[in-house]
Design a protein around this motif. Structure first.
Motif, PDB file in Angstrom:
ATOM      1  N   ASN A 149      -5.737  17.997   4.490  1.00  0.00           N
ATOM      2  CA  ASN A 149      -5.667  18.409   5.894  1.00  0.00           C
ATOM      3  C   ASN A 149      -4.764  17.382   6.592  1.00  0.00           C
ATOM      4  OD1 ASN A 149      -8.200  18.355   8.539  1.00  0.00           O
ATOM      5  ND2 ASN A 149      -6.128  19.200   8.521  1.00  0.00           N
ATOM      6  N   GLU A 164     -15.338   8.841   4.669  1.00  0.00           N
ATOM      7  CA  GLU A 164     -13.917   9.241   4.644  1.00  0.00           C
ATOM      8  C   GLU A 164     -13.031   8.181   5.276  1.00  0.00           C
ATOM      9  OE1 GLU A 164     -12.531  13.069   5.674  1.00  0.00           O
ATOM     10  OE2 GLU A 164     -13.907  14.063   4.297  1.00  0.00           O
ATOM     11  N   GLU A 222       2.002  -0.934  -4.795  1.00  0.00           N
ATOM     12  CA  GLU A 222       0.763  -0.157  -4.862  1.00  0.00           C
ATOM     13  C   GLU A 222      -0.071  -0.645  -6.040  1.00  0.00           C
ATOM     14  OE1 GLU A 222      -1.088   2.197  -3.148  1.00  0.00           O
ATOM     15  OE2 GLU A 222      -2.410   1.843  -4.875  1.00  0.00           O
ATOM     16  N   LYS A 223      -1.313  -0.933  -5.739  1.00  0.00           N
ATOM     17  CA  LYS A 223      -2.256  -1.455  -6.729  1.00  0.00           C
ATOM     18  C   LYS A 223      -2.606  -0.419  -7.805  1.00  0.00           C
ATOM     19  CE  LYS A 223      -7.101  -2.884  -6.293  1.00  0.00           C
ATOM     20  NZ  LYS A 223      -7.824  -1.725  -6.790  1.00  0.00           N
ATOM     21  N   GLY A 232      -7.962  15.979  10.106  1.00  0.00           N
ATOM     22  CA  GLY A 232      -6.520  15.747  10.012  1.00  0.00           C
ATOM     23  C   GLY A 232      -6.021  14.658  10.945  1.00  0.00           C
ATOM     24  N   PHE A 245      -4.824  11.255   9.137  1.00  0.00           N
ATOM     25  CA  PHE A 245      -3.461  11.292   8.590  1.00  0.00           C
ATOM     26  C   PHE A 245      -2.424  11.257   9.713  1.00  0.00           C
ATOM     27  CE2 PHE A 245      -4.968  13.158   4.360  1.00  0.00           C
ATOM     28  CZ  PHE A 245      -4.748  11.959   3.698  1.00  0.00           C
ATOM     29  N   THR A 277      -9.372  -1.725  -0.989  1.00  0.00           N
ATOM     30  CA  THR A 277      -9.626  -3.170  -0.989  1.00  0.00           C
ATOM     31  C   THR A 277      -9.759  -3.647   0.453  1.00  0.00           C
ATOM     32  OG1 THR A 277      -7.340  -3.926  -0.741  1.00  0.00           O
ATOM     33  CG2 THR A 277      -8.079  -3.446  -2.995  1.00  0.00           C
ATOM     34  N   VAL A 316      -1.150  -6.789  -4.613  1.00  0.00           N
ATOM     35  CA  VAL A 316      -0.767  -7.952  -3.808  1.00  0.00           C
ATOM     36  C   VAL A 316      -1.995  -8.841  -3.621  1.00  0.00           C
ATOM     37  CG1 VAL A 316       0.168  -8.731  -1.606  1.00  0.00           C
ATOM     38  CG2 VAL A 316       1.028  -6.638  -2.650  1.00  0.00           C
ATOM     39  N   GLY A 342      -0.019   4.376   0.344  1.00  0.00           N
ATOM     40  CA  GLY A 342      -0.833   5.489   0.846  1.00  0.00           C
ATOM     41  C   GLY A 342      -0.056   6.210   1.924  1.00  0.00           C
ATOM     42  N   ALA A 343      -0.778   6.922   2.781  1.00  0.00           N
ATOM     43  CA  ALA A 343      -0.126   7.764   3.781  1.00  0.00           C
ATOM     44  C   ALA A 343       0.783   6.951   4.700  1.00  0.00           C
ATOM     45  CB  ALA A 343      -1.206   8.478   4.598  1.00  0.00           C
ATOM     46  N   CYS A 344       0.278   5.851   5.211  1.00  0.00           N
ATOM     47  CA  CYS A 344       1.071   5.053   6.154  1.00  0.00           C
ATOM     48  C   CYS A 344       2.256   4.388   5.454  1.00  0.00           C
ATOM     49  CB  CYS A 344       0.167   4.011   6.814  1.00  0.00           C
ATOM     50  SG  CYS A 344       1.048   2.849   7.850  1.00  0.00           S
ATOM     51  N   GLY A 383      -9.201  16.409   1.945  1.00  0.00           N
ATOM     52  CA  GLY A 383      -9.452  17.825   2.248  1.00  0.00           C
ATOM     53  C   GLY A 383      -9.815  18.611   0.998  1.00  0.00           C
ATOM     54  N   GLU A 389      -5.172   2.789   8.317  1.00  0.00           N
ATOM     55  CA  GLU A 389      -6.622   2.609   8.467  1.00  0.00           C
ATOM     56  C   GLU A 389      -7.054   1.159   8.645  1.00  0.00           C
ATOM     57  OE1 GLU A 389      -8.604   5.159   5.610  1.00  0.00           O
ATOM     58  OE2 GLU A 389     -10.452   4.012   5.896  1.00  0.00           O
ATOM     59  N   GLY A 395       0.817  -1.208   0.000  1.00  0.00           N
ATOM     60  CA  GLY A 395       0.000   0.000   0.000  1.00  0.00           C
ATOM     61  C   GLY A 395       0.850   1.257   0.000  1.00  0.00           C
TER      62      GLY A 395
HETATM   63  C1  LIG Z   1     -12.582  11.828   0.382  1.00  0.00           C
HETATM   64  C2  LIG Z   1     -11.630  11.651   1.533  1.00  0.00           C
HETATM   65  C3  LIG Z   1     -11.051  12.767   2.109  1.00  0.00           C
HETATM   66  C4  LIG Z   1     -10.201  12.606   3.216  1.00  0.00           C
HETATM   67  N1  LIG Z   1      -9.634  13.731   3.748  1.00  0.00           N
HETATM   68  C5  LIG Z   1      -8.822  13.586   4.844  1.00  0.00           C
HETATM   69  C6  LIG Z   1      -8.168  14.722   5.393  1.00  0.00           C
HETATM   70  O1  LIG Z   1      -8.237  15.856   4.848  1.00  0.00           O
HETATM   71  N2  LIG Z   1      -7.429  14.544   6.526  1.00  0.00           N
HETATM   72  C7  LIG Z   1      -7.266  13.304   7.112  1.00  0.00           C
HETATM   73  O2  LIG Z   1      -6.592  13.188   8.138  1.00  0.00           O
HETATM   74  N3  LIG Z   1      -7.827  12.206   6.560  1.00  0.00           N
HETATM   75  C8  LIG Z   1      -8.581  12.330   5.437  1.00  0.00           C
HETATM   76  N4  LIG Z   1      -9.131  11.203   4.877  1.00  0.00           N
HETATM   77  C9  LIG Z   1      -8.807   9.890   5.459  1.00  0.00           C
HETATM   78  C10 LIG Z   1      -7.406   9.467   4.983  1.00  0.00           C
HETATM   79  O3  LIG Z   1      -7.331   9.595   3.583  1.00  0.00           O
HETATM   80  C11 LIG Z   1      -7.105   8.019   5.382  1.00  0.00           C
HETATM   81  O4  LIG Z   1      -7.360   7.843   6.748  1.00  0.00           O
HETATM   82  C12 LIG Z   1      -5.652   7.667   5.092  1.00  0.00           C
HETATM   83  O5  LIG Z   1      -5.401   7.822   3.711  1.00  0.00           O
HETATM   84  C13 LIG Z   1      -5.331   6.247   5.533  1.00  0.00           C
HETATM   85  O6  LIG Z   1      -4.013   5.977   5.188  1.00  0.00           O
HETATM   86  P1  LIG Z   1      -3.562   4.489   4.850  1.00  0.00           P
HETATM   87  O7  LIG Z   1      -2.155   4.590   4.396  1.00  0.00           O
HETATM   88  O8  LIG Z   1      -3.925   3.593   5.941  1.00  0.00           O
HETATM   89  O9  LIG Z   1      -4.503   4.074   3.610  1.00  0.00           O
HETATM   90  P2  LIG Z   1      -4.570   4.675   2.154  1.00  0.00           P
HETATM   91  O10 LIG Z   1      -4.083   6.059   2.116  1.00  0.00           O
HETATM   92  O11 LIG Z   1      -5.956   4.380   1.687  1.00  0.00           O
HETATM   93  O12 LIG Z   1      -3.537   3.783   1.341  1.00  0.00           O
HETATM   94  C14 LIG Z   1      -3.721   2.425   1.119  1.00  0.00           C
HETATM   95  C15 LIG Z   1      -3.160   2.091  -0.238  1.00  0.00           C
HETATM   96  O13 LIG Z   1      -3.105   0.680  -0.386  1.00  0.00           O
HETATM   97  C16 LIG Z   1      -3.424   0.355  -1.719  1.00  0.00           C
HETATM   98  N5  LIG Z   1      -3.856  -1.031  -1.739  1.00  0.00           N
HETATM   99  C17 LIG Z   1      -4.996  -1.565  -1.248  1.00  0.00           C
HETATM  100  N6  LIG Z   1      -5.007  -2.887  -1.441  1.00  0.00           N
HETATM  101  C18 LIG Z   1      -3.846  -3.201  -2.082  1.00  0.00           C
HETATM  102  C19 LIG Z   1      -3.299  -4.407  -2.559  1.00  0.00           C
HETATM  103  N7  LIG Z   1      -3.928  -5.574  -2.422  1.00  0.00           N
HETATM  104  N8  LIG Z   1      -2.086  -4.372  -3.173  1.00  0.00           N
HETATM  105  C20 LIG Z   1      -1.423  -3.193  -3.332  1.00  0.00           C
HETATM  106  N9  LIG Z   1      -1.914  -2.023  -2.904  1.00  0.00           N
HETATM  107  C21 LIG Z   1      -3.103  -2.035  -2.264  1.00  0.00           C
HETATM  108  C22 LIG Z   1      -4.509   1.355  -2.074  1.00  0.00           C
HETATM  109  O14 LIG Z   1      -4.621   1.509  -3.467  1.00  0.00           O
HETATM  110  C23 LIG Z   1      -4.010   2.619  -1.372  1.00  0.00           C
HETATM  111  O15 LIG Z   1      -3.208   3.412  -2.212  1.00  0.00           O
HETATM  112  C24 LIG Z   1      -9.937  11.328   3.751  1.00  0.00           C
HETATM  113  C25 LIG Z   1     -10.505  10.207   3.136  1.00  0.00           C
HETATM  114  C26 LIG Z   1     -11.329  10.354   2.041  1.00  0.00           C
HETATM  115  C27 LIG Z   1     -11.919   9.127   1.396  1.00  0.00           C
END
Ligand SMILES: Cc1cc2nc3c(=O)[nH]c(=O)nc-3n(C[C@H](O)[C@H](O)[C@H](O)COP(=O)(O)OP(=O)(O)OC[C@H]3O[C@@H](n4cnc5c(N)ncnc54)[C@H](O)[C@@H]3O)c2cc1C
Length: 404
Positions: free
Chosen positions: A58, A348, A40-41, A387, A390, A182, A139, A19-21, A53, A377, A17
Motif C-alpha cells: 500500500n 508495523e 544495506e544490511k 499507506g 510509505f 536495527t 554499517v 528501504g523505502a526512504c 500490505g 521511520e 539503509g
Molecule cells: C508487516 C508490515 C507491513 C507494512 N505495510 C505497510 C503498507 O502497506 N503501507 C505503508 O505505508 N507502510 C507499511 N509498513 C510500514 C513501512 O514498511 C515502513 O514505514 C517503511 O518501510 C519505513 O521506511 P524506511 O526506509 O524508513 O525503513 P525500512 O524500509 O525499514 O528500511 C530500512 C533499511 O535499513 C536497513 N538497515 C538497518 N540497519 C542497518 C545498518 N546498520 N546497516 C545497513 N542497513 C541497515 C534495514 O535492513 C532496512 O532494509 C509496513 C510495515 C510492516 C512491518
C-alpha cells in the motif's frame, strides 16, 4: 591490515539503509547528478516493501496530509509532505509502470498487487543512474571528520571504513527484528547527542490477559465494523477478535495513540442506536429473543458471547429500561483495558524516534551536524495505517536528496 584503513570514496553521499526512504533518496539524488552508495544490511534491498500490505504494498494514501502523522511536533512533516506530494508519488510510480488502484479509504496499491514491482522500480533506476547498492553490508558506526564522515561497515566478514562528505541515515525503525530491523539510527543519534523521543511499537495488535482473555478467545476470528476511540482520537474500521486480544485496522490505528494502563472504547454499532433499533423491532416482533436479535445484527457467536453480560434470554417486549440502558452502554461504549501490545515482532511501525527538534524541517539535515541527514521511520514522524508511512518515507528520501 586492510581492515582499519580508510578509503576515500568519490560518492557524494552514503545512504545507510536500502528501504523505502534510502532507495527513493538514491534515485532522486541520481536524477540530480549526484552519486550515492546505498549500504544495506540484508542480502536484498526493500525487505519491508516486499512484505508490506500483505505483499501488495500500500504505497501511498490519496488523502495523506499532516493530520495523519503523529509526532511531538505535528507541524514538522508539513514541509516534507509539501515538497513531495501524493500526486508526486502517484506520477513517479506511473512513469515507471506502476498504475495505482485504490482499495479502501484512499489506500493505493499497484494494479499488479505485487510489491516486487515497487522494489524493481528502484533497483532498475539505481542501475540506470549508476547509483551503487551494496547488500550484506552492515554499517557499524559513523565518525565525523573535518571534511565529512567515516562510515564503518562489515562486508564479507571484513571491516571497511569509507570516507564520504555526507551521510543519510535511513535505517528504519525497530519493528520486525527478524527482517533486519536495527536500532542503528537511534544509536547514532545517541552517540552524536541528538534528542530521541520515546520509542514504542505502533500500528500493533493489543493483548488482553487475565480473567477477560477467555471471552476474547471464544470470539477469535470474529470481525466487526466499529468506532474505536480514546480521549485523543477516533477511528471507524473493523476490529478483529483473536485468542490473545484485539487486532484489525481500527485497533492498529488506535494502538498508536494508546499508552499502557489506559482504556480504549468501542462502539460496536456506530452511527445507529441499539436502543432505538430494539424499540422498533419489538413493535413488530416483541416475542423475539434478544439473543436472536443480536445474532442477526452481529453474529451468533458474538450474541452468545454477550450472554454473560446482557439478558439475552429475555424477549424484546420484556426488556425494561435498565436492560435497555445496559444494552446501550455495552454496545455503544464497550470498555477495554488492554494488558499490552504484541511488540515489535508484530508492529508495523515504531512510534517516536529522533526528535524533529534536531532536524531542519526543510532539508532533514541534522542542525548541529552539517552533512548528516535523517529520514523515514528513524524520525519521530509516524503515519496512520493505510499507506501514510510509505508516503513519509518517499517524501523524506526526496527531500534529503535535494540537499546532497
Ligand atoms: C508487516 C508490515 C507491513 C507494512 N505495510 C505497510 C503498507 O502497506 N503501507 C505503508 O505505508 N507502510 C507499511 N509498513 C510500514 C513501512 O514498511 C515502513 O514505514 C517503511 O518501510 C519505513 O521506511 P524506511 O526506509 O524508513 O525503513 P525500512 O524500509 O525499514 O528500511 C530500512 C533499511 O535499513 C536497513 N538497515 C538497518 N540497519 C542497518 C545498518 N546498520 N546497516 C545497513 N542497513 C541497515 C534495514 O535492513 C532496512 O532494509 C509496513 C510495515 C510492516 C512491518
Amino acid at each position: 591490515m586492510t581492515a582499519n584503513l580508510t578509503k576515500q570514496t568519490d560518492f557524494d553521499a552514503i545512504i545507510i539503509g536500502g528501504g523505502a526512504c534510502g532507495l527513493m533518496c538514491a534515485v532522486q539524488a541520481g536524477f540530480l547528478g549526484k552519486r550515492t552508495l546505498v549500504l544495506e544490511k540484508n542480502d536484498k534491498v526493500g525487505a519491508k516493501i516486499l512484505i508490506s500490505g500483505g505483499g501488495r504494498c500500500n504505497y501511498t494514501n490519496l488523502y495523506a496530509s499532516a493530520q495523519q502523522f503523529i509526532s511531538d511536533n505535528e507541524h514538522f512533516c508539513k514541509s516534507t509532505l509539501s515538497q513531495w506530494t501524493v500526486d508526486d508519488t502517484v506520477s513517479f510510480f506511473e512513469t515507471y509502470g506502476i498504475i495505482g488502484k485504490e482499495k479502501t479509504l484512499g489506500q493505493l496499491f499497484p494494479e499488479s498487487d505485487n510489491a516486487r514491482d515497487v522494489v524493481k522500480v528502484f533497483t532498475s533506476l539505481c542501475a540506470d543512474l549508476g547509483q551503487e547498492i551494496w547488500c550484506d553490508a552492515e554499517v557499524k558506526g559513523i565518525e565525523q571528520v573535518d571534511n565529512g564522515f567515516i562510515v564503518s561497515l562489515e562486508r564479507n566478514g571484513r571491516t571497511e571504513n569509507l570516507s564520504v562528505p555526507k551521510v543519510v541515515i535511513a535505517s528504519g525503525g525497530l519493528p520486525i527484528p527478524k527482517m533486519g530491523a536495527t536500532d542503528f539510527g537511534l544509536r547514532i543519534a545517541k552517540k552524536f547527542g541528538l534528542k530521541i523521543n520515546d520509542t514504542a511499537p505502533a500500528l500493533v495488535p493489543l493483548t488482553i490477559t487475565g480473567k477477560d482473555q477467555p471471552w476474547y478467545e471464544q470470539l477469535s476470528g470474529n470481525s466487526i465494523f466499529c468506532r474505536v476511540w480514546n480521549d485523543r482520537i477516533s477511528f471507524e474500521e473493523n476490529i478483529l477478535f483473536t485468542h490473545w486480544g484485539l487486532s484489525g485496522p481500527a485497533i492498529l490505528q488506535i494502538s498508536s495513540y494508546w499508552r499502557p494502563g489506559e482504556y480504549i472504547y468501542i462502539d460496536l454499532l456506530p452511527n445507529q442506536s441499539i436502543a432505538e433499533l430494539i424499540l422498533q423491532e419489538r413493535e413488530a416482533n416483541g416475542k423475539k429473543m434478544l439473543l436472536a436479535y443480536l445474532a442477526n445484527l452481529f453474529t451468533r457467536k458474538f450474541a452468545e458471547a454477550l450472554s454473560d453480560k446482557l439478558p439475552v434470554d429475555k424477549n424484546l417486549a420484556s426488556l425494561n429500561k435498565t436492560d435497555l440502558e445496559s444494552i446501550n452502554s455495552l454496545i455503544h461504549e464497550f470498555k477495554v483495558k488492554p494488558a499490552g501490545d504484541k511488540g515489535y515482532d508484530k508492529a508495523e511501525v515504531m512510534r517516536g524516534g529522533v526528535s524533529t527538534d534536531e532536524l531542519s524541517s526543510k532539508t532533514l539535515e541534522v542542525k548541529k551536524i552539517p552533512g548528516m541527514y535523517y529520514g523515514g521511520e528513524c524520525v519521530d514522524v509516524t503515519g496512520w495505517l493505510g499507506g501514510y508511512n510509505f508516503q513519509w518515507a518517499w517524501a523524506s528520501g526526496f527531500v534529503i536528496a535535494q540537499g546532497l
